[in-house]
Design an enzyme around this catalytic site. Structure first.
Site, PDB file in Angstrom:
ATOM      1  CB  SER A 151      -1.039   0.226   1.238  1.00  0.00           C
ATOM      2  OG  SER A 151      -1.814   0.945   1.590  1.00  0.00           O
ATOM      3  CE1 TYR A 164      -3.711  -2.410   4.860  1.00  0.00           C
ATOM      4  CE2 TYR A 164      -2.730  -0.152   4.135  1.00  0.00           C
ATOM      5  CZ  TYR A 164      -3.571  -1.189   3.964  1.00  0.00           C
ATOM      6  OH  TYR A 164      -4.197  -1.170   2.798  1.00  0.00           O
ATOM      7  CE  LYS A 168      -1.371  -3.856   2.919  1.00  0.00           C
ATOM      8  NZ  LYS A 168      -2.056  -4.991   2.477  1.00  0.00           N
TER       9      LYS A 168
HETATM   10  P1  NAI Z   1     -12.184  -6.061   1.713  1.00  0.00           P
HETATM   11  O1  NAI Z   1     -12.204  -5.226   3.209  1.00  0.00           O
HETATM   12  O2  NAI Z   1     -13.497  -5.411   0.657  1.00  0.00           O
HETATM   13  O3  NAI Z   1     -11.210  -7.302   1.206  1.00  0.00           O
HETATM   14  C1  NAI Z   1     -10.270  -7.577   2.651  1.00  0.00           C
HETATM   15  C2  NAI Z   1     -10.706  -9.123   2.424  1.00  0.00           C
HETATM   16  O4  NAI Z   1     -10.164 -10.186   3.749  1.00  0.00           O
HETATM   17  C3  NAI Z   1     -11.920  -8.887   3.389  1.00  0.00           C
HETATM   18  O5  NAI Z   1     -12.914  -9.781   2.621  1.00  0.00           O
HETATM   19  C4  NAI Z   1     -12.048  -9.581   4.686  1.00  0.00           C
HETATM   20  O6  NAI Z   1     -13.392 -10.164   5.240  1.00  0.00           O
HETATM   21  C5  NAI Z   1     -11.100 -10.696   4.335  1.00  0.00           C
HETATM   22  N1  NAI Z   1      -9.834 -11.337   5.169  1.00  0.00           N
HETATM   23  C6  NAI Z   1      -9.648  -9.831   6.704  1.00  0.00           C
HETATM   24  N2  NAI Z   1      -9.181 -10.882   7.560  1.00  0.00           N
HETATM   25  C7  NAI Z   1      -8.453 -11.804   6.871  1.00  0.00           C
HETATM   26  C8  NAI Z   1      -8.136 -13.023   7.579  1.00  0.00           C
HETATM   27  N3  NAI Z   1      -7.538 -12.919   8.876  1.00  0.00           N
HETATM   28  N4  NAI Z   1      -7.917 -14.342   7.182  1.00  0.00           N
HETATM   29  C9  NAI Z   1      -9.068 -14.173   5.994  1.00  0.00           C
HETATM   30  N5  NAI Z   1      -9.215 -13.472   5.514  1.00  0.00           N
HETATM   31  C10 NAI Z   1      -9.771 -12.320   5.747  1.00  0.00           C
HETATM   32  O7  NAI Z   1     -11.182  -4.389   1.764  1.00  0.00           O
HETATM   33  P2  NAI Z   1      -9.580  -4.272  -0.105  1.00  0.00           P
HETATM   34  O8  NAI Z   1      -9.706  -2.934  -0.502  1.00  0.00           O
HETATM   35  O9  NAI Z   1     -10.559  -5.119  -0.938  1.00  0.00           O
HETATM   36  O10 NAI Z   1      -8.065  -4.965   0.623  1.00  0.00           O
HETATM   37  C11 NAI Z   1      -7.930  -5.878  -0.545  1.00  0.00           C
HETATM   38  C12 NAI Z   1      -6.179  -6.185   0.071  1.00  0.00           C
HETATM   39  O11 NAI Z   1      -5.703  -4.767  -0.731  1.00  0.00           O
HETATM   40  C13 NAI Z   1      -5.908  -5.947   1.859  1.00  0.00           C
HETATM   41  O12 NAI Z   1      -4.811  -6.286   1.718  1.00  0.00           O
HETATM   42  C14 NAI Z   1      -5.797  -4.314   1.531  1.00  0.00           C
HETATM   43  O13 NAI Z   1      -5.233  -3.356   2.827  1.00  0.00           O
HETATM   44  C15 NAI Z   1      -4.680  -3.689   0.352  1.00  0.00           C
HETATM   45  N6  NAI Z   1      -5.067  -2.157  -0.047  1.00  0.00           N
HETATM   46  C16 NAI Z   1      -6.692  -1.622  -0.222  1.00  0.00           C
HETATM   47  C17 NAI Z   1      -6.116  -0.558  -1.108  1.00  0.00           C
HETATM   48  C18 NAI Z   1      -7.453  -0.132  -1.283  1.00  0.00           C
HETATM   49  O14 NAI Z   1      -7.703   1.013  -2.012  1.00  0.00           O
HETATM   50  N7  NAI Z   1      -8.564  -0.685  -1.149  1.00  0.00           N
HETATM   51  C19 NAI Z   1      -5.387   0.620  -0.845  1.00  0.00           C
HETATM   52  C20 NAI Z   1      -4.661  -0.578  -0.114  1.00  0.00           C
HETATM   53  C21 NAI Z   1      -4.444  -1.801   0.300  1.00  0.00           C
END
Ligand code: NAI
Length: 287
Positions: A151, A164, A168
């Site tokens: 990130s 975070y 990251k």
């Molecule tokens: P999101 O919250 O929709 O997706 C994250 C998913 O990970 C969720 O479905 C959640 O249930 C699952 N999860 C959480 N903890 C878990 C665990 N211990 N074991 C298994 N599954 C687990 O959010 P998003 O945005 O799709 O995030 C995906 C990745 O992208 C994350 O790593 C986030 O940090 C990263 N990210 C997202 C950005 C954005 O602009 N949306 C920016 C930079 C990084």
């Protein structure tokens, strides 16, 4: 182009947001996908099987192959169980997309140990747990693809996200060495730094940005990083809203001293040491 055809790829946190899009695209390109999701809330509390099941159903209805897994990547047993699902259902594992994530924001002044620990556990330890369990299989078959989800919060910092950001950038540190250790075995490790409208970013995107930052824009990059053709390793690619760009550490020309300098001598040379004019891609000092 072989792409990901016939490959078995694990996508962690694939029940929603970016992971769901990655899983759908990978499956549509012929990969067999393990859809892992704990099914909890944005802060990592709660659990359920519905999120992963829904994505598996979507993939299967579109004619693809997928298997659900609900394990918590934050534990060593959970990481091993995710990889075991790939082996049990599809007989192999070729790629891991480390995407699962949670948020527990707060300024460092207010950062409690529990919030620090929970975020490190899911992002950094989660990445270790799943990748470590897949690694022997990658080595044995002389093929593997690891994708980190880093990130800009780690690469550049972001107010209120010390936990975070640390996690990251820790993933990037892990990637750098995996790229070196994996080379001999045709194992590639790369990172994507996404910007996408998901539940994780719902507080920061306005209505107009929601469409522009459709998470689906990030997935083709992830699919390319998982592909057979991807021979680069150790790259960090920023992706969002249709823009894709490499991020890399750079190093100034710096200053050199024959003898051990005094702190005053460092102070005198400070402007030269930190001058980034003529900087090049970072490399360790040699000799
Ligand atoms: P999101 O919250 O929709 O997706 C994250 C998913 O990970 C969720 O479905 C959640 O249930 C699952 N999860 C959480 N903890 C878990 C665990 N211990 N074991 C298994 N599954 C687990 O959010 P998003 O945005 O799709 O995030 C995906 C990745 O992208 C994350 O790593 C986030 O940090 C990263 N990210 C997202 C950005 C954005 O602009 N949306 C920016 C930079 C990084």
């Amino acid at each position: 182009m072989a792409g990901v055809e016939g490959r078995v790829v694990i996508v962690t946190g694939a029940g929603g947001g970016l992971g769901r899009q990655h899983a759908l695209l990978l499956a549509s390109r012929g990969a067999k996908v393990v859809v892992n999701d704990l099914g909890g809330k944005r802060d990592g509390t709660g659990a359920g099987s519905q999120m992963a099941d829904q994505v598996v159903t979507e993939i299967e209805e579109a004619g693809g192959a997928a298997a659900a897994n609900y394990d918590d990547v934050a534990t060593e047993e959970g990481g091993a169980a995710v990889v075991q699902t790939a082996l049990d259902v599809f007989g192999q594992v070729d790629g891991v997309v480390n995407n699962a994530g949670i948020l527990r924001d707060g300024t460092f002044h207010k950062m409690e140990y529990a919030a620090w620990d929970a975020v490190l556990k899911v992002h950094l330890y989660g990445t270790y747990n799943v990748t470590r369990a897949a690694w022997p299989h990658f080595r044995e078959q002389s093929f593997g693809r690891v994708v980190m989800t880093t990130s800009t919060s780690g690469l550049y910092g972001n107010f209120g996200q010390t936990n975070y950001g640390a996690a990251k950038l820790g993933m990037v540190g892990l990637m750098n060495t995996l790229a070196l250790e994996g080379k001999k075995y045709s194992i590639g490790a790369n990172a994507v730094a996404p910007i996408a409208a998901t539940r994780m970013t719902e507080d920061i995107f306005d209505e107009a940005s929601l469409e522009k930052f459709d998470p689906a824009y990030v997935s083709p990059l992830v699919a390319h990083l998982c592909s057979e053709e991807m021979t680069d390793s150790g790259q960090i690619i920023l992706a969002g809203g249709g823009n894709y760009a490499r991020v890399a550490f750079s190093q100034s020309a710096g200053a050199s001293f024959e003898d051990i300098p005094t702190p005053d001598a460092i102070a005198e040379q400070w402007d030269t040491i930190t001058d980034m004019d003529g900087a090049s891609l970072g490399m360790p000092f040699s000799g």
